[in-house]
Write a protein that holds these residues in place. Structure first.
Motif, PDB file in Angstrom:
ATOM      1  N   GLY A  65     -10.230  -1.372  -0.650  1.00  0.00           N
ATOM      2  CA  GLY A  65     -10.663   0.015  -0.508  1.00  0.00           C
ATOM      3  C   GLY A  65      -9.554   1.016  -0.746  1.00  0.00           C
ATOM      4  O   GLY A  65      -8.431   0.670  -1.129  1.00  0.00           O
ATOM      5  N   THR A  66      -9.872   2.275  -0.490  1.00  0.00           N
ATOM      6  CA  THR A  66      -8.937   3.374  -0.703  1.00  0.00           C
ATOM      7  C   THR A  66      -8.364   3.916   0.602  1.00  0.00           C
ATOM      8  O   THR A  66      -7.581   4.862   0.570  1.00  0.00           O
ATOM      9  CB  THR A  66      -9.629   4.531  -1.456  1.00  0.00           C
ATOM     10  N   HIS A  67      -8.758   3.324   1.734  1.00  0.00           N
ATOM     11  CA  HIS A  67      -8.252   3.733   3.044  1.00  0.00           C
ATOM     12  C   HIS A  67      -7.660   2.514   3.747  1.00  0.00           C
ATOM     13  O   HIS A  67      -8.133   1.396   3.546  1.00  0.00           O
ATOM     14  CB  HIS A  67      -9.366   4.314   3.906  1.00  0.00           C
ATOM     15  N   PRO A  68      -6.659   2.712   4.602  1.00  0.00           N
ATOM     16  CA  PRO A  68      -6.102   1.566   5.335  1.00  0.00           C
ATOM     17  C   PRO A  68      -7.086   1.066   6.388  1.00  0.00           C
ATOM     18  O   PRO A  68      -7.976   1.799   6.825  1.00  0.00           O
ATOM     19  CB  PRO A  68      -4.845   2.146   5.994  1.00  0.00           C
ATOM     20  N   VAL A  69      -6.938  -0.198   6.762  1.00  0.00           N
ATOM     21  CA  VAL A  69      -7.677  -0.761   7.891  1.00  0.00           C
ATOM     22  C   VAL A  69      -6.658  -1.214   8.919  1.00  0.00           C
ATOM     23  O   VAL A  69      -5.532  -1.577   8.579  1.00  0.00           O
ATOM     24  CB  VAL A  69      -8.615  -1.915   7.468  1.00  0.00           C
ATOM     25  N   MET A  70      -7.036  -1.159  10.182  1.00  0.00           N
ATOM     26  CA  MET A  70      -6.104  -1.448  11.257  1.00  0.00           C
ATOM     27  C   MET A  70      -6.641  -2.558  12.159  1.00  0.00           C
ATOM     28  O   MET A  70      -7.815  -2.865  12.128  1.00  0.00           O
ATOM     29  CB  MET A  70      -5.877  -0.186  12.116  1.00  0.00           C
ATOM     30  N   ASP A  71      -5.715  -3.091  12.967  1.00  0.00           N
ATOM     31  CA  ASP A  71      -6.062  -4.054  14.017  1.00  0.00           C
ATOM     32  C   ASP A  71      -6.923  -5.195  13.455  1.00  0.00           C
ATOM     33  O   ASP A  71      -7.998  -5.485  13.957  1.00  0.00           O
ATOM     34  CB  ASP A  71      -6.789  -3.316  15.148  1.00  0.00           C
ATOM     35  N   VAL A  72      -6.423  -5.828  12.401  1.00  0.00           N
ATOM     36  CA  VAL A  72      -7.158  -6.886  11.711  1.00  0.00           C
ATOM     37  C   VAL A  72      -6.992  -8.186  12.495  1.00  0.00           C
ATOM     38  O   VAL A  72      -5.876  -8.666  12.684  1.00  0.00           O
ATOM     39  CB  VAL A  72      -6.663  -7.053  10.267  1.00  0.00           C
ATOM     40  N   LYS A  73      -8.117  -8.744  12.956  1.00  0.00           N
ATOM     41  CA  LYS A  73      -8.086  -9.935  13.805  1.00  0.00           C
ATOM     42  C   LYS A  73      -8.932 -11.045  13.212  1.00  0.00           C
ATOM     43  O   LYS A  73     -10.047 -10.810  12.744  1.00  0.00           O
ATOM     44  CB  LYS A  73      -8.616  -9.609  15.207  1.00  0.00           C
ATOM     45  N   ILE A  74      -8.384 -12.272  13.272  1.00  0.00           N
ATOM     46  CA  ILE A  74      -9.139 -13.460  12.888  1.00  0.00           C
ATOM     47  C   ILE A  74      -9.851 -13.945  14.150  1.00  0.00           C
ATOM     48  O   ILE A  74      -9.214 -14.234  15.150  1.00  0.00           O
ATOM     49  CB  ILE A  74      -8.213 -14.572  12.346  1.00  0.00           C
ATOM     50  N   GLU A  75     -11.174 -14.018  14.096  1.00  0.00           N
ATOM     51  CA  GLU A  75     -11.955 -14.402  15.273  1.00  0.00           C
ATOM     52  C   GLU A  75     -12.376 -15.868  15.240  1.00  0.00           C
ATOM     53  O   GLU A  75     -12.433 -16.514  16.272  1.00  0.00           O
ATOM     54  CB  GLU A  75     -13.176 -13.501  15.403  1.00  0.00           C
ATOM     55  N   ASP A  76     -12.694 -16.370  14.051  1.00  0.00           N
ATOM     56  CA  ASP A  76     -13.140 -17.753  13.968  1.00  0.00           C
ATOM     57  C   ASP A  76     -13.008 -18.242  12.535  1.00  0.00           C
ATOM     58  O   ASP A  76     -13.095 -17.453  11.592  1.00  0.00           O
ATOM     59  CB  ASP A  76     -14.604 -17.869  14.415  1.00  0.00           C
ATOM     60  N   VAL A  77     -12.790 -19.551  12.382  1.00  0.00           N
ATOM     61  CA  VAL A  77     -12.708 -20.177  11.069  1.00  0.00           C
ATOM     62  C   VAL A  77     -13.436 -21.512  11.163  1.00  0.00           C
ATOM     63  O   VAL A  77     -13.223 -22.274  12.108  1.00  0.00           O
ATOM     64  CB  VAL A  77     -11.242 -20.411  10.645  1.00  0.00           C
ATOM     65  N   LYS A  78     -14.282 -21.788  10.185  1.00  0.00           N
ATOM     66  CA  LYS A  78     -15.008 -23.059  10.133  1.00  0.00           C
ATOM     67  C   LYS A  78     -14.999 -23.559   8.698  1.00  0.00           C
ATOM     68  O   LYS A  78     -15.115 -22.773   7.761  1.00  0.00           O
ATOM     69  CB  LYS A  78     -16.452 -22.893  10.599  1.00  0.00           C
ATOM     70  N   ILE A  79     -14.876 -24.884   8.543  1.00  0.00           N
ATOM     71  CA  ILE A  79     -14.965 -25.489   7.222  1.00  0.00           C
ATOM     72  C   ILE A  79     -16.071 -26.524   7.251  1.00  0.00           C
ATOM     73  O   ILE A  79     -16.209 -27.275   8.215  1.00  0.00           O
ATOM     74  CB  ILE A  79     -13.619 -26.109   6.784  1.00  0.00           C
ATOM     75  N   LEU A  97      -4.323 -11.688  15.986  1.00  0.00           N
ATOM     76  CA  LEU A  97      -3.988 -10.442  15.308  1.00  0.00           C
ATOM     77  C   LEU A  97      -3.215 -10.777  14.042  1.00  0.00           C
ATOM     78  O   LEU A  97      -2.056 -11.185  14.091  1.00  0.00           O
ATOM     79  CB  LEU A  97      -3.152  -9.533  16.217  1.00  0.00           C
ATOM     80  N   LEU A  98      -3.857 -10.623  12.902  1.00  0.00           N
ATOM     81  CA  LEU A  98      -3.217 -10.910  11.619  1.00  0.00           C
ATOM     82  C   LEU A  98      -2.316  -9.763  11.194  1.00  0.00           C
ATOM     83  O   LEU A  98      -1.215  -9.989  10.707  1.00  0.00           O
ATOM     84  CB  LEU A  98      -4.269 -11.171  10.542  1.00  0.00           C
ATOM     85  N   ALA A  99      -2.771  -8.534  11.370  1.00  0.00           N
ATOM     86  CA  ALA A  99      -1.983  -7.380  10.929  1.00  0.00           C
ATOM     87  C   ALA A  99      -2.392  -6.147  11.723  1.00  0.00           C
ATOM     88  O   ALA A  99      -3.565  -5.964  12.049  1.00  0.00           O
ATOM     89  CB  ALA A  99      -2.205  -7.129   9.443  1.00  0.00           C
ATOM     90  N   HIS A 100      -1.399  -5.302  11.992  1.00  0.00           N
ATOM     91  CA  HIS A 100      -1.692  -4.007  12.617  1.00  0.00           C
ATOM     92  C   HIS A 100      -2.326  -3.073  11.595  1.00  0.00           C
ATOM     93  O   HIS A 100      -3.231  -2.319  11.920  1.00  0.00           O
ATOM     94  CB  HIS A 100      -0.430  -3.382  13.202  1.00  0.00           C
ATOM     95  N   VAL A 101      -1.835  -3.138  10.346  1.00  0.00           N
ATOM     96  CA  VAL A 101      -2.359  -2.281   9.278  1.00  0.00           C
ATOM     97  C   VAL A 101      -2.341  -3.063   7.965  1.00  0.00           C
ATOM     98  O   VAL A 101      -1.363  -3.744   7.662  1.00  0.00           O
ATOM     99  CB  VAL A 101      -1.512  -0.994   9.100  1.00  0.00           C
ATOM    100  N   ILE A 102      -3.423  -2.941   7.212  1.00  0.00           N
ATOM    101  CA  ILE A 102      -3.444  -3.413   5.819  1.00  0.00           C
ATOM    102  C   ILE A 102      -3.767  -2.185   4.983  1.00  0.00           C
ATOM    103  O   ILE A 102      -4.837  -1.585   5.125  1.00  0.00           O
ATOM    104  CB  ILE A 102      -4.476  -4.521   5.575  1.00  0.00           C
ATOM    105  N   GLY A 103      -2.828  -1.794   4.154  1.00  0.00           N
ATOM    106  CA  GLY A 103      -3.000  -0.596   3.349  1.00  0.00           C
ATOM    107  C   GLY A 103      -4.025  -0.765   2.246  1.00  0.00           C
ATOM    108  O   GLY A 103      -4.491  -1.871   1.965  1.00  0.00           O
ATOM    109  N   PRO A 104      -4.368   0.336   1.592  1.00  0.00           N
ATOM    110  CA  PRO A 104      -5.308   0.267   0.476  1.00  0.00           C
ATOM    111  C   PRO A 104      -4.751  -0.641  -0.625  1.00  0.00           C
ATOM    112  O   PRO A 104      -3.562  -0.614  -0.917  1.00  0.00           O
ATOM    113  CB  PRO A 104      -5.410   1.709  -0.019  1.00  0.00           C
TER     114      PRO A 104
END
Length: 189
Positions: A93-107, A131-138
């Motif tokens: 996207g064109t805006h940053p996203v914050m507080d990116v969290k991994i909640e679950d993973v299944k294979i 918590l994967l990242a505090h901020v992921i920029g555009p």
């Protein structure tokens, strides 16, 4: 029209009507017309407001859909050129996203779904999101290594089987979104 007695009447097909009565009918008709105009104006304003809210929600969901979770093989450029699996969250996207969290993973491997996983730094599957990242920029991405284990604790080697990543993030407006794989993002709060 004035009658011979001095009363004013309006000629009507059913007979003469007193001008005061005729004026009262006009006032009633005008009042009803005014009320109807107010009701119609309120209905149009409500419909317009709902339409704008719906459009705004659709735009927010479209922006949230630009954040994706995937996996890819990475190759270390060290002396052993080892391969490892990376869990990648990308912001297209064109805006940053914050507080990116991994909640679950299944294979899913055939009929078996592996739910035991570990991320870099030993963070394992648990009730607490990672918590994967505090901020992921555009137009940016963040990743971490990902390992799966079977019931005996043996690491599973990824061989292009479907992986479902459930992650959440805050958009630029402060709304939290949750997404599993490439499914539709769901607004959490």
């Amino acid at each position: 029209m004035m009658s011979e007695t001095g009363d004013s009447h309006v000629p009507m097909p059913w007979g003469p009507v007193d001008t005061d009565v005729f004026a009262a009918w006009g006032q009633w008709a005008g009042g009803i017309g005014s009320i109807a105009a107010v009701v119609v104006a309120l209905m149009l304003a409500t419909r317009d407001s709902r339409s704008r809210r719906k459009e705004q929600k659709e735009q927010q969901a479209a922006r949230a859909a630009t954040v994706t979770g995937s996996t890819e093989r990475k190759l270390d450029d060290g002396p052993f050129y080892s391969q490892w699996l990376a869990l990648v969250i990308s912001n297209h996207g064109t805006h940053p996203v914050m507080d990116v969290k991994i909640e679950d993973v299944k294979i899913r491997v055939g009929e078996v779904t592996y739910v035991k996983w570990k991320l870099a730094g030993g963070k394992a599957d648990s009730s607490e999101p990672y918590l994967l990242a505090h901020v992921i920029g555009p137009q940016d991405e963040k990743f971490t290594s990902l390992f799966f284990e079977d019931a005996e604790g043996q690491k599973y080697v990824y061989e292009k089987h479907p992986i479902d990543i459930t992650f959440s993030f805050l958009d630029a407006e402060g709304a939290r979104w949750r997404r599993t794989g490439y499914g539709e993002p769901q607004r959490v709060r």
